[in-house]
Design a protein around this motif. Structure first.
Motif, PDB file in Angstrom:
ATOM      1  N   ASP A  32     -41.405 -44.823  16.069  1.00 30.68           N
ATOM      2  CA  ASP A  32     -41.465 -45.229  17.467  1.00 30.68           C
ATOM      3  C   ASP A  32     -41.577 -46.744  17.508  1.00 30.68           C
ATOM      4  O   ASP A  32     -42.531 -47.325  16.970  1.00 30.68           O
ATOM      5  N   TYR A  33     -40.610 -47.380  18.174  1.00 30.34           N
ATOM      6  CA  TYR A  33     -40.563 -48.849  18.152  1.00 30.34           C
ATOM      7  C   TYR A  33     -39.692 -49.334  19.301  1.00 30.34           C
ATOM      8  O   TYR A  33     -38.649 -48.735  19.601  1.00 30.34           O
ATOM      9  N   ALA A  34     -40.099 -50.409  19.946  1.00 32.41           N
ATOM     10  CA  ALA A  34     -39.324 -51.060  21.008  1.00 32.41           C
ATOM     11  C   ALA A  34     -38.916 -50.075  22.110  1.00 32.41           C
ATOM     12  O   ALA A  34     -37.759 -50.050  22.537  1.00 32.41           O
ATOM     13  N   ASP A  35     -39.891 -49.276  22.562  1.00 35.17           N
ATOM     14  CA  ASP A  35     -39.647 -48.265  23.599  1.00 35.17           C
ATOM     15  C   ASP A  35     -38.524 -47.308  23.214  1.00 35.17           C
ATOM     16  O   ASP A  35     -37.795 -46.797  24.076  1.00 35.17           O
ATOM     17  N   SER A  36     -38.371 -47.074  21.927  1.00 37.17           N
ATOM     18  CA  SER A  36     -37.295 -46.234  21.412  1.00 37.17           C
ATOM     19  C   SER A  36     -37.831 -45.365  20.290  1.00 37.17           C
ATOM     20  O   SER A  36     -38.936 -45.570  19.788  1.00 37.17           O
ATOM     21  N   THR A  37     -37.018 -44.388  19.910  1.00 37.76           N
ATOM     22  CA  THR A  37     -37.337 -43.567  18.750  1.00 37.76           C
ATOM     23  C   THR A  37     -36.193 -43.686  17.741  1.00 37.76           C
ATOM     24  O   THR A  37     -35.022 -43.808  18.124  1.00 37.76           O
ATOM     25  N   LEU A  38     -36.555 -43.650  16.477  1.00 37.57           N
ATOM     26  CA  LEU A  38     -35.571 -43.661  15.394  1.00 37.57           C
ATOM     27  C   LEU A  38     -35.992 -42.598  14.391  1.00 37.57           C
ATOM     28  O   LEU A  38     -37.045 -42.699  13.767  1.00 37.57           O
ATOM     29  N   GLN A  39     -35.158 -41.565  14.255  1.00 34.85           N
ATOM     30  CA  GLN A  39     -35.408 -40.539  13.246  1.00 34.85           C
ATOM     31  C   GLN A  39     -34.484 -40.821  12.061  1.00 34.85           C
ATOM     32  O   GLN A  39     -33.276 -41.019  12.249  1.00 34.85           O
ATOM     33  N   VAL A  40     -35.041 -40.868  10.862  1.00 35.80           N
ATOM     34  CA  VAL A  40     -34.230 -41.183   9.688  1.00 35.80           C
ATOM     35  C   VAL A  40     -34.367 -40.092   8.632  1.00 35.80           C
ATOM     36  O   VAL A  40     -35.424 -39.472   8.484  1.00 35.80           O
ATOM     37  N   GLN A  41     -33.267 -39.873   7.916  1.00 35.30           N
ATOM     38  CA  GLN A  41     -33.216 -38.909   6.823  1.00 35.30           C
ATOM     39  C   GLN A  41     -32.348 -39.480   5.708  1.00 35.30           C
ATOM     40  O   GLN A  41     -31.213 -39.906   5.959  1.00 35.30           O
ATOM     41  N   PRO A  42     -32.851 -39.492   4.460  1.00 33.87           N
ATOM     42  CA  PRO A  42     -32.045 -39.942   3.318  1.00 33.87           C
ATOM     43  C   PRO A  42     -31.463 -38.745   2.564  1.00 33.87           C
ATOM     44  O   PRO A  42     -32.158 -37.756   2.308  1.00 33.87           O
ATOM     45  N   PHE A  43     -30.197 -38.816   2.214  1.00 36.04           N
ATOM     46  CA  PHE A  43     -29.534 -37.733   1.496  1.00 36.04           C
ATOM     47  C   PHE A  43     -28.904 -38.255   0.205  1.00 36.04           C
ATOM     48  O   PHE A  43     -28.443 -39.406   0.141  1.00 36.04           O
ATOM     49  N   ALA A  44     -28.867 -37.396  -0.805  1.00 35.26           N
ATOM     50  CA  ALA A  44     -28.127 -37.720  -2.022  1.00 35.26           C
ATOM     51  C   ALA A  44     -26.634 -37.730  -1.700  1.00 35.26           C
ATOM     52  O   ALA A  44     -26.165 -36.982  -0.837  1.00 35.26           O
ATOM     53  N   ALA A  45     -25.888 -38.587  -2.387  1.00 34.21           N
ATOM     54  CA  ALA A  45     -24.457 -38.725  -2.104  1.00 34.21           C
ATOM     55  C   ALA A  45     -23.713 -39.002  -3.403  1.00 34.21           C
ATOM     56  O   ALA A  45     -24.305 -39.432  -4.402  1.00 34.21           O
ATOM     57  N   PRO A  46     -22.407 -38.754  -3.412  1.00 36.75           N
ATOM     58  CA  PRO A  46     -21.614 -39.088  -4.597  1.00 36.75           C
ATOM     59  C   PRO A  46     -21.637 -40.590  -4.872  1.00 36.75           C
ATOM     60  O   PRO A  46     -21.859 -41.399  -3.965  1.00 36.75           O
ATOM     61  N   ARG A  47     -21.368 -40.946  -6.100  1.00 38.26           N
ATOM     62  CA  ARG A  47     -21.383 -42.364  -6.474  1.00 38.26           C
ATOM     63  C   ARG A  47     -20.225 -43.132  -5.833  1.00 38.26           C
ATOM     64  O   ARG A  47     -20.378 -44.280  -5.421  1.00 38.26           O
ATOM     65  N   SER A  48     -19.057 -42.481  -5.726  1.00 34.39           N
ATOM     66  CA  SER A  48     -17.856 -43.220  -5.339  1.00 34.39           C
ATOM     67  C   SER A  48     -17.322 -42.895  -3.954  1.00 34.39           C
ATOM     68  O   SER A  48     -16.352 -43.508  -3.511  1.00 34.39           O
ATOM     69  N   SER A  49     -17.911 -41.934  -3.246  1.00 35.88           N
ATOM     70  CA  SER A  49     -17.410 -41.583  -1.922  1.00 35.88           C
ATOM     71  C   SER A  49     -18.565 -41.468  -0.944  1.00 35.88           C
ATOM     72  O   SER A  49     -19.732 -41.394  -1.330  1.00 35.88           O
ATOM     73  N   GLY A  50     -18.240 -41.471   0.363  1.00 36.85           N
ATOM     74  CA  GLY A  50     -19.261 -41.480   1.392  1.00 36.85           C
ATOM     75  C   GLY A  50     -19.392 -40.147   2.109  1.00 36.85           C
ATOM     76  O   GLY A  50     -18.536 -39.264   2.002  1.00 36.85           O
ATOM     77  N   LEU A  51     -20.477 -40.003   2.865  1.00 34.49           N
ATOM     78  CA  LEU A  51     -20.747 -38.784   3.632  1.00 34.49           C
ATOM     79  C   LEU A  51     -20.673 -38.996   5.141  1.00 34.49           C
ATOM     80  O   LEU A  51     -20.603 -38.028   5.891  1.00 34.49           O
ATOM     81  N   TRP A  52     -20.686 -40.246   5.600  1.00 36.25           N
ATOM     82  CA  TRP A  52     -20.819 -40.489   7.029  1.00 36.25           C
ATOM     83  C   TRP A  52     -19.603 -40.007   7.811  1.00 36.25           C
ATOM     84  O   TRP A  52     -19.729 -39.492   8.911  1.00 36.25           O
ATOM     85  N   GLU A  53     -18.414 -40.143   7.257  1.00 38.04           N
ATOM     86  CA  GLU A  53     -17.215 -39.693   7.972  1.00 38.04           C
ATOM     87  C   GLU A  53     -17.285 -38.192   8.257  1.00 38.04           C
ATOM     88  O   GLU A  53     -17.079 -37.737   9.386  1.00 38.04           O
ATOM     89  N   GLU A  54     -17.605 -37.417   7.248  1.00 34.39           N
ATOM     90  CA  GLU A  54     -17.693 -35.961   7.405  1.00 34.39           C
ATOM     91  C   GLU A  54     -18.871 -35.571   8.289  1.00 34.39           C
ATOM     92  O   GLU A  54     -18.773 -34.654   9.128  1.00 34.39           O
ATOM     93  N   THR A  55     -19.993 -36.269   8.133  1.00 32.47           N
ATOM     94  CA  THR A  55     -21.181 -35.943   8.916  1.00 32.47           C
ATOM     95  C   THR A  55     -20.956 -36.213  10.394  1.00 32.47           C
ATOM     96  O   THR A  55     -21.424 -35.449  11.256  1.00 32.47           O
ATOM     97  N   ARG A  56     -20.229 -37.277  10.730  1.00 27.87           N
ATOM     98  CA  ARG A  56     -19.925 -37.554  12.138  1.00 27.87           C
ATOM     99  C   ARG A  56     -19.159 -36.399  12.775  1.00 27.87           C
ATOM    100  O   ARG A  56     -19.423 -36.017  13.917  1.00 27.87           O
TER     101      ARG A  56
END
Length: 214
Positions: free
Chosen positions: A84-108
């Motif tokens: 909770d910060y600056a009248d806002s909320t931020l929820q964060v989660q860290p995930f394991a990922a491949p060394r050479s490729s990303g997960l954000w495109e698929e997760t979106r």
């Protein structure tokens, strides 16, 4: 406990189209200055800064920041960190990922489909952290019917990890609050560790050894 969508396990092995040709793995999505401005890998972080150690991530204390741990009821494991910060909320989660490729495109795409299934609206835009989603999600607002809430979904692919954030409150629309929460997100350190982990597995989180309020 959070209702935010979770990355789902991917099938084993490389994907292929109908001709049998292997498809290129998704590229990593991260700010060009990620290694110097964050979110940081443990190897990139300043070792003398007074971080709050939560296992898979470390948080830098700052005035006005409150920290919450979100626990899964059945397993009692910590599944997310709420800030909770600056009248806002931020929820964060860290995930394991491949060394050479990303997960954000698929997760979106997963998030986009889930928001639509809930009857919400979602749009993709380019933000300070790269591609992000702005979603309008229906919520139950008492006996008067359903209301709407805004949420920003942000993500950064790092070395062997993926850090996802869900932003609510003022930072979904107010420029100054958004900048403050983005700075908070970029100050996070992800501790992937050396143990083998399947991609998309949540990197284990734990209770801090110092108070969670700064």
């Amino acid at each position: 406990m959070t209702d935010a969508p979770q990355p789902t396990p991917a099938p084993d092995g490389p994907s292929a189209d109908e001709t049998g040709t292997e498809l290129a793995p998704p590229a990593k999505s991260a700010p060009l200055d990620r290694d110097s401005a964050g979110p940081f890998d443990e190897a990139e972080a300043n070792p003398v800064r007074p971080y709050i150690d939560l296992g898979g991530i470390k948080i830098l204390p700052r005035e006005g920041l409150n920290l919450r741990l979100e626990v899964e009821e059945q397993t009692k494991r910590i599944v997310a960190v709420g800030l909770d910060y600056a009248d806002s909320t931020l929820q964060v989660q860290p995930f394991a990922a491949p060394r050479s490729s990303g997960l954000w495109e698929e997760t979106r795409e997963q998030i986009r489909q889930q928001v639509k299934q809930q009857g919400g609206r979602v749009e993709e835009r380019e933000g300070p952290l790269g591609p992000e989603l702005l979603a309008e999600v229906p919520v139950v607002a008492g006996a008067d019917g359903a209301g709407k809430r805004l949420a920003r979904f942000v993500g950064v692919d790092g070395p062997r990890w993926f850090l996802r954030g869900v932003v609510g409150g003022a930072a979904t629309s107010d420029v100054e609050a958004a900048a403050a929460v983005e700075d908070l997100f970029r100050s996070i350190v992800v501790v992937r560790g050396s143990s083998p982990m399947p991609p998309r597995d949540l990197i284990p989180l734990r209770m801090p050894s110092t108070p969670g309020t700064a």
